[in-house]
Design an enzyme around this catalytic site. Structure first.
Site, PDB file in Angstrom:
ATOM      1  N   LYS A   1       0.856  -1.213   0.103  1.00  0.00           N
ATOM      2  CA  LYS A   1       0.053   0.045  -0.059  1.00  0.00           C
ATOM      3  C   LYS A   1       0.754   1.278  -0.126  1.00  0.00           C
ATOM      4  CE  LYS A   1      -2.102   1.226   3.666  1.00  0.00           C
ATOM      5  NZ  LYS A   1      -3.321   1.375   4.769  1.00  0.00           N
TER       6      LYS A   1
ATOM      7  N   ASP B   1      -6.795   1.521   0.995  1.00  0.00           N
ATOM      8  CA  ASP B   1      -6.659   1.919   2.479  1.00  0.00           C
ATOM      9  C   ASP B   1      -8.211   1.618   2.975  1.00  0.00           C
ATOM     10  OD1 ASP B   1      -8.191   4.034   1.463  1.00  0.00           O
ATOM     11  OD2 ASP B   1      -7.193   5.531   2.695  1.00  0.00           O
TER      12      ASP B   1
END
Length: 212
Positions: free
Chosen positions: A120, A138
């Site tokens: 991420k 997210d």
């Protein structure tokens, strides 16, 4: 959501915010990387308060190492998990100097080998600094993708894979920020603002809110 609806979905998000920007404050690729590492399980506002003083003192890997772990830890102690994050910031700074000449690499495989950097975080850096069409999933983006029916999945990786296939090509560069900001300010977790949502009629969410 079919292809035409997905096209319309992103066209509306673009019309509402043509050049979306992330909310972390940074000055170069290195400070962006550090800020994203620090943002894990923390708010952007909280991170920015800590990194303001930090980046004034250290905005390169070399300066961060001169600052030292104890000082870094003291400067970021208002952020969750600050002890481990301070260690990671120092370690990744060492790695950048030793392995990449002090520069942040624009390659996911190299980024994820740095301390504290997962997929991420790497995707955020690649998208924001290197302008690659990556998508960092997210909690906000995961919620929006599942709730709207844009890309449903049980894990962030599953949602990311589906989005990379389903986001129309002209919108891939900014899709990451559009979806995160939409989830943060409109499609909120507890009470989504459906009456003021520009894609409400395209959304598959059954429990839409109504105006008061």
């Amino acid at each position: 959501m079919n292809k035409a609806e997905r096209e319309e979905f992103f066209a509306r998000l673009r019309a509402a915010n043509p050049e979306p920007q992330g909310e972390l404050v940074y000055h170069n690729a290195y400070t962006l990387l550090v800020a994203v590492v620090l943002s894990a399980q923390a708010t952007d506002i909280g991170v920015n308060k800590a990194t303001g003083p930090l980046f004034q003192l250290a905005d390169t890997p070399e300066k961060m190492l001169e600052l030292g772990e104890d000082r870094v830890r003291d400067l970021i102690k208002t952020i969750g998990l600050y002890r481990n994050k301070a260690k990671n910031v120092i370690r990744l700074s060492e790695q950048l100097i030793a392995e990449h000449g002090g520069e942040v690499p624009g390659d996911r495989d190299k980024l994820v080998k740095l301390a504290g950097v997962g997929r991420k975080t790497a995707n955020v850096v690649l998208n924001t600094w290197f302008e690659q069409p990556t998508i960092a999933v997210d909690t906000h983006l995961f919620r929006v993708s599942n709730r709207t029916g844009l890309a449903r999945g049980k894990t962030p990786d599953e949602v990311e894979a589906k989005l990379l296939k389903r986001v129309p090509e002209p919108y891939r560069r900014h899709a990451h920020h559009w979806l995160i900001l939409h989830g943060r300010y409109v499609c909120k977790a507890r009470k989504p603002d459906c009456p003021n949502c520009v894609v409400s009629d395209l959304c598959r969410y059954k429990a839409k809110t109504t105006a008061a």
